[in-house]
Motif scaffolding. Structure first.
Motif, short mmCIF file in Angstrom:
data_model
loop_
_atom_site.label_atom_id
_atom_site.label_comp_id
_atom_site.label_asym_id
_atom_site.label_seq_id
_atom_site.Cartn_x
_atom_site.Cartn_y
_atom_site.Cartn_z
N VAL A 426 0.84 -1.20 0.00
CA VAL A 426 0.00 0.00 0.00
C VAL A 426 0.87 1.25 0.00
O VAL A 426 0.62 2.22 -0.73
CB VAL A 426 -0.95 0.00 1.21
CG1 VAL A 426 -1.64 1.36 1.37
CG2 VAL A 426 -2.00 -1.09 1.08
N TRP A 448 -0.62 -1.05 -9.16
CA TRP A 448 -0.96 -1.92 -8.03
C TRP A 448 -0.72 -3.39 -8.39
O TRP A 448 -0.17 -4.15 -7.59
CB TRP A 448 -2.41 -1.73 -7.59
CG TRP A 448 -2.76 -2.70 -6.49
CD1 TRP A 448 -3.32 -3.94 -6.64
CD2 TRP A 448 -2.49 -2.54 -5.10
NE1 TRP A 448 -3.44 -4.55 -5.42
CE2 TRP A 448 -2.94 -3.72 -4.46
CE3 TRP A 448 -1.94 -1.52 -4.33
CZ2 TRP A 448 -2.84 -3.90 -3.07
CZ3 TRP A 448 -1.84 -1.70 -2.96
CH2 TRP A 448 -2.28 -2.87 -2.35
N GLU A 452 1.65 -5.71 -6.22
CA GLU A 452 1.02 -6.84 -5.54
C GLU A 452 1.79 -8.13 -5.85
O GLU A 452 2.02 -8.96 -4.96
CB GLU A 452 -0.44 -6.96 -5.98
CG GLU A 452 -1.26 -7.97 -5.20
CD GLU A 452 -2.70 -7.95 -5.64
OE1 GLU A 452 -3.57 -7.56 -4.83
OE2 GLU A 452 -2.98 -8.32 -6.80
N TRP A 473 -6.73 -2.04 -4.32
CA TRP A 473 -6.39 -0.88 -3.50
C TRP A 473 -7.59 0.03 -3.22
O TRP A 473 -7.58 0.78 -2.24
CB TRP A 473 -5.29 -0.06 -4.19
CG TRP A 473 -5.66 0.49 -5.53
CD1 TRP A 473 -5.55 -0.14 -6.75
CD2 TRP A 473 -6.21 1.77 -5.80
NE1 TRP A 473 -5.99 0.67 -7.76
CE2 TRP A 473 -6.41 1.86 -7.21
CE3 TRP A 473 -6.56 2.86 -5.00
CZ2 TRP A 473 -6.94 2.99 -7.82
CZ3 TRP A 473 -7.09 4.01 -5.61
CH2 TRP A 473 -7.27 4.05 -7.01
N GLN A 476 -9.12 0.11 0.20
CA GLN A 476 -8.29 0.55 1.32
C GLN A 476 -8.50 2.05 1.53
O GLN A 476 -7.93 2.88 0.85
CB GLN A 476 -6.81 0.26 1.06
CG GLN A 476 -5.94 0.44 2.27
CD GLN A 476 -6.40 -0.44 3.41
OE1 GLN A 476 -6.40 -1.66 3.32
NE2 GLN A 476 -6.83 0.18 4.50
N ILE A 479 -5.83 5.05 1.56
CA ILE A 479 -5.25 5.57 0.32
C ILE A 479 -6.00 6.82 -0.13
O ILE A 479 -5.40 7.76 -0.65
CB ILE A 479 -5.29 4.47 -0.77
CG1 ILE A 479 -4.34 3.32 -0.37
CG2 ILE A 479 -4.90 5.03 -2.13
CD1 ILE A 479 -4.38 2.13 -1.31
#
Length: 557
Positions: A426, A448, A452, A473, A476, A479
């Motif tokens: 992240v 991402w 990842e 993402w 989340q 972010i």
């Protein structure tokens, strides 16, 4: 005993009232009465923060209530005005002819924090800050709007968790399908909100003289004893030492279950017997927590009783309630508040002990002289929360039952270790995003996906097309709402694992050290607090190896 939560009030500030208040404070300085000016400023900051925290909490408790939404919008609009006044006053104090006297009155570390703060604001970005807050609120409201049909029920994103952790692999798959269908259906909105945030933050950074938002983001986080290069080296330590251990665990689980491959919806299923669930509902956990804290520490137990009996806990999951959990505080009243969404999974216990760590630290720090010391910077604050999760291990049977206590401890330790690669991913993603602010939404998804694969090479999304293209993402929230925050959890987990290792050697001493750390609040920067607690800096080469070795032994890996 504190006053009941329902009795907490806060006067709504207005631009005129704020202007008059700060005019009076500046008049005190003009008269040469610096000590009284700082003391009155302290009370003003606490009162304004109490209003801000109460307004935000009420919105999060019901994101669909029009009056609460309007109050939140007003809070967002007023925030830059508040920051403008604070920044101007900090600047004047920093320029005071007797700086040593200011340091004695306000605290030497507070002055260092102000020196950081004044670089993050200018009246030129007031409108931008308002726009940023409104975009963040849009994201929260969008998440809270989720209505997902599964198992004959309609649930929100928090209510989906029991299905995501079901022992039935088919149900776990269905839960992830339902989750990512919501994100896919709202992909344009998620992308538009974030694209606007990235470009807005980049413009603000450039107006303030930063080359990119990264520099401004670190200043906003009040980081003063480490920088992006230190964080990048730490991320690499996680990749080298932690990723292989997590991959080994997932491979063992795959073999145990006889799966041909591990899918993303299998990862939450840590225990072959099924993840440990709480031994009862919310009211049961509230009652059991009292005994757990009494067995740990008398001050912690008395504090929890105060919170529980006086309404400073909101733990149930309700429609229109924002997802997630957090701890806020009302500094004029001297009490914190815990917000969570219990859903009948082990996460209820995790988030409860986590947020209690935040709350206990804030309570222990409530009498510190400086408003700036009530909370430490975020990576330090997360030490208190994550460490309490581990320090609760010996008494966790009260929450899960004696027969499940060992399984819970193992499960929680695995998830704590497994979190680190995700957490640094992240962070790395955000560094890439703000280094390339003109990237398209598709290019961000590709960023991402690449990262990842670097930090979590076992991740396989199967037929879930949206996260497989790099959309994970967007779930989340940090972010969107707290840029560059997320690495703080991993830095703190590195410290919390050290507390865990210490507790296995001498539990009483580890707990004493923990309570003492809570009492320091934010009176030192991150590395100063780490040192004061007798811990090793996460940036020290090899620090993760010790925790990984201990975890490997305990987990039989």
């Amino acid at each position: 005993m504190s006053i009941p939560f329902h009795a907490i009030t806060a006067e709504t500030p207005t631009p005129d009232k704020l202007a008059a208040c700060y005019a009076a404070l500046n008049a005190r300085l003009d008269e040469g009465d610096m000590s009284r000016a700082v003391a009155e400023w302290e009370q003003t900051r606490r009162a304004v923060e109490q209003w801000s925290a109460l307004t935000h909490l009420r919105f999060e408790q019901d994101t669909q209530d029009e009056a609460r939404k309007a109050a939140q919008d007003y809070r967002d609009e007023l925030a830059p005005t508040i920051t403008n006044h604070e920044t101007s006053f900090k600047t004047r104090l920093l320029a005071h002819s007797n700086r040593d006297a200011v340091a004695r009155t306000a605290g030497a570390h507070a002055l260092r924090l102000w020196e950081t703060d004044i670089t993050t604001f200018s009246p030129e970005i007031e409108n931008d800050l308002q726009a940023e807050s409104k975009l963040q609120s849009r994201y929260v409201a969008l998440l809270a709007s989720a209505r997902i049909e599964i198992g004959g029920k309609t649930v929100n994103l928090s209510g989906l968790a029991p299905y995501q952790q079901s022992p039935d692999r088919r149900i776990r798959h269905q839960a992830e399908q339902a989750r990512w269908h919501f994100f896919s259906a709202n992909a344009a909105a998620f992308d538009e909100i974030y694209d606007s945030l990235v470009k807005l933050r980049t413009r603000m950074a450039r107006k303030l003289g930063f080359g990119s938002f990264t520099g401004l983001g670190y200043r906003r986080m009040r980081r003063m004893d480490y920088g992006p290069a230190d964080v990048a080296a730490y991320r690499e330590q996680v990749r080298l030492h932690v990723t292989p251990l997590v991959q080994r665990f997932h491979e063992r689980r795959r073999e145990q279950e006889g799966w041909d491959r591990l899918h993303a919806w299998d990862e939450p299923m840590v225990d072959a017997q099924g993840n440990v669930e709480p031994a009862g509902d919310e009211s049961f956990l509230r009652a059991q927590a009292q005994g757990m804290f009494e067995a740990m520490n008398g001050d912690l137990a008395a504090f929890y009783q105060d919170m529980n009996e006086n309404g400073f806990l909101d733990l149930d999951n309700r429609p229109a309630k924002a997802p997630g959990g957090f701890c806020t505080s009302f500094p004029s009243a001297g009490m914190p508040f815990i917000f969570a969404n219990f859903n009948g999974t082990h996460h209820d216990i995790d988030v409860f002990t986590h947020e209690m760590g935040h709350a206990f630290q804030n309570y222990r720090s409530r009498h510190l002289a400086s408003f700036d010391y009530l909370w430490p910077t975020y990576e330090s604050a997360e030490i208190h929360s994550m460490s309490l999760e581990h320090l609760a291990y010996p008494h966790i049977a009260r929450m899960v039952g004696e027969e499940n206590a060992a399984r819970y401890r193992r499960m929680h330790l695995i998830q704590s270790i497994a979190f680190l690669p995700y957490g640094v991913c992240v962070d790395h993603f955000q560094h890439e995003v703000y280094a390339n602010p003109d990237a398209t939404p598709a290019e961000r998804h590709a960023m991402w996906k690449k990262l990842e694969a670097l930090y979590m090479p076992w991740r396989n999304w199967g037929d879930l097309a949206y996260p497989a293209r790099g959309g994970r993402w967007q779930a989340q929230g940090h972010i969107y709402s707290a840029p560059f925050y997320y690495i703080d959890y991993t830095l703190a987990e590195c410290c919390a694992l050290q507390f865990w290792v210490k507790s296995r050697e001498d539990y009483a001493k580890a707990l004493r050290d923990y309570v003492a750390l809570c009492g320091l609040g934010g009176s030192k920067p991150f590395l100063g607090l780490v040192q004061a607690a007798g811990l090793t800096s996460p940036f020290q080469p090899g620090v993760l190896e010790g925790a990984v070795k201990a975890a490997r032994t305990v987990l039989g890996l």
